[in-house]
Design an enzyme around this catalytic site. Structure first.
Site, PDB file in Angstrom:
ATOM      1  CB  SER A   1      -0.932   0.032   1.204  1.00 22.84           C
ATOM      2  OG  SER A   1      -2.017  -0.803   0.958  1.00 22.84           O
TER       3      SER A   1
ATOM      4  CE  LYS B   1      -3.904   0.736  -0.949  1.00 20.04           C
ATOM      5  NZ  LYS B   1      -4.628   0.364   0.279  1.00 20.04           N
TER       6      LYS B   1
ATOM      7  CE1 TYR C   1      -4.036  -1.191  -4.876  1.00 19.44           C
ATOM      8  CE2 TYR C   1      -4.864  -3.443  -4.667  1.00 19.44           C
ATOM      9  CZ  TYR C   1      -4.427  -2.267  -4.089  1.00 19.44           C
ATOM     10  OH  TYR C   1      -4.371  -2.156  -2.719  1.00 19.44           O
TER      11      TYR C   1
ATOM     12  CE1 TYR D   1      -4.820   1.585   4.382  1.00 22.98           C
ATOM     13  CE2 TYR D   1      -3.339   0.473   5.870  1.00 22.98           C
ATOM     14  CZ  TYR D   1      -3.730   0.801   4.596  1.00 22.98           C
ATOM     15  OH  TYR D   1      -3.024   0.334   3.547  1.00 22.98           O
TER      16      TYR D   1
ATOM     17  CB  VAL E   1       0.046  -5.736   4.319  1.00 21.92           C
ATOM     18  CG1 VAL E   1      -1.226  -5.126   4.837  1.00 21.92           C
ATOM     19  CG2 VAL E   1      -0.005  -5.979   2.833  1.00 21.92           C
TER      20      VAL E   1
END
Ligand code: GLU
Length: 441
Positions: free
Chosen positions: A64, A67, A191, A243, A261
């Site tokens: 992530s 992102k 992705y 998050y 992660v």
């Protein structure tokens, strides 16, 4: 002498090493095979210096952490309006893989949760690119942020794709809402390839430093994205990057950040440094346990919280005094530091409060190291008003810190290199006056 920074980093790593709490991400089987003992931290300065300790050259998948960079590429490739129409900027306060879409439009809340990131991926590259070309654009773009050619870990990619039911569900919903306009499976594949790009903590620190350095990679010098894009990305990182732990993070650490992660964690401190840590065990939010501890330490030990209030603007006016007397008296305001809005306000107020009786007024900028646009405009406007009030205004600006010293509309200023040139005899002043806005030497 050895630099103090690697020793400091090694010391902080030693302090967190014994913490073995948290779990490896196992919903991607290949990630469960990672070595949980890995631990590293790297700092990259905005002028390209890298400091590190521990496992900073071990490769792991970016996950992530891609992102924010993907969001940056989408904004750069498609411009703001089309991207904002499809991905919001509101913190969802939910887990990364929550299916959280705006109820009426189906627009994902932000680009840091999977729904928004999958959408941002679909917007990278130019319109009409096929999925393969888009992945190439993505890997190329991530590489530009890192300053070296990155590659995809095919094993992690296959492993994640086999278990991508949730991301596929999200993508099909987005397709249903018309947010995605292509085959959802192909977009999820792209992705996941993006998430499977291999990086080291050293790479991540440099990627974060590129954001901290207004979009220019400190090592290669390449402008990867523009400044408005960086501001947008850092803002979203600071509100949504962690998050459902974003609020805790904003108060405890206060550095725009993003976790992944596989155990990576980055922070970008505007104008200062990019930070990256690597430690694979995760907490319940999916953030690296030891990474979070390291960032808490960095922030408090080094005062890196973005809300840490900088030195007060009152220090801008170093001195306000008169040189000489009688008709030759000169009012000198000696300024120092970096000037933004608050500093310029302080200077303008100082001039007002002083209400100088002397004809000649000198603003000495020798000890100013930076001035932003609003401060430059405010100072020049003050110069213009002083001229209209009958003053002769001088700027001492040996390093051309004010690039275009034209106060406009009836304003006049003489720029000189040293203070003495502004306080010379009337005769010489007359010579200077004939070149009102030119620089002296
Ligand atoms: N590829 C992962 C996913 O979409 C990234 C999640 C993360 O790093 O937080 O599930």
């Amino acid at each position: 002498m050895r630099s103090v920074i690697p020793d400091y980093l090694a010391e902080v790593l030693r302090d967190v090493e014994s913490n073995t709490s948290g779990q490896l991400a196992d919903y991607i089987p290949e990630l469960a095979a990672a070595d949980p003992k890995r631990l590293g931290a790297a700092f990259a300065t905005v002028d390209g210096e890298i400091y590190g300790a521990g496992d900073i050259d071990t490769e792991f998948t970016i996950q992530s952490i891609s992102k924010p960079f993907m969001y940056a590429l989408a904004l750069a490739d498609r411009s703001f309006a089309p991207v904002l129409a499809k991905v919001g900027v509101e913190p969802s306060g939910e887990a990364f893989n929550q299916i959280s879409l705006e109820s009426d439009t189906g627009r994902p809340f932000n680009p840091m949760i999977n729904a928004g990131a999958i959408t941002a991926h679909s917007l990278a590259g130019s319109e009409g690119m096929n999925p393969t070309e888009r992945v190439e654009r993505v890997v190329h773009g991530l590489s530009a942020f890192a300053g070296r050619e990155l590659r995809i870990d095919e094993a992690v990619c296959v492993s994640e794709m086999e278990h991508a039911h949730r991301n596929l569900a999200i993508a099909y919903m987005l397709r249903g809402y018309g947010i995605l306009t292509e085959d959802p499976r192909a977009i999820v594949e792209g992705y996941i390839r993006q998430c499977s790009v291999l990086v080291t903590a050293r790479d991540l620190a440099m990627m974060a430093a590129t954001l901290a350095n207004r979009g220019v990679n400190p090592l290669s010098g390449e402008r990867v994205v523009g400044e408005p894009v960086v501001r947008q990305v850092l803002s979203v990182m600071s509100t949504c990057g962690m998050y459902d732990a974003a609020g805790d993070w904003a108060t405890q650490v206060g550095i725009p950040a993003k976790s992944g992660v596989a155990g990576g964690l980055i922070g970008a401190l505007p104008g200062q440094i990019g930070i990256a840590t690597f430690s694979p065990r995760l907490d319940a939010h999916g953030n690296s346990v030891r990474g979070v501890s390291l960032f808490e330490r960095f922030s408090s030990d080094m005062g890196l919280h973005v809300m840490e209030v900088p030195a007060a603007a009152r220090a801008i006016v170093r001195s306000n005094h008169v040189l000489g007397d009688g008709p030759h008296a000169v009012r000198v305001l000696q300024l120092q530091g970096g000037i933004g809005f608050a500093g310029a306000e302080r200077v303008v107020r100082e001039i007002l409060n002083t209400a100088p009786a002397e004809v000649r007024v000198v603003l000495d900028l020798t000890m100013i190291y930076s001035i932003n646009d609003v401060a430059r405009r405010m100072l020049l406007e003050a110069v213009r008003r002083l001229t209209l009030d009958g003053h002769e205004v001088y700027l001492v600006d040996p390093e051309s810190i004010v690039p275009d010293p034209d106060p406009g509309d009836g304003g006049r200023v003489t720029v000189v290199g040293v203070l003495e040139q502004a306080v010379i005899s009337q005769h010489k002043v007359a010579q200077h006056r004939s070149r009102p806005t030119k620089r002296g030497t």
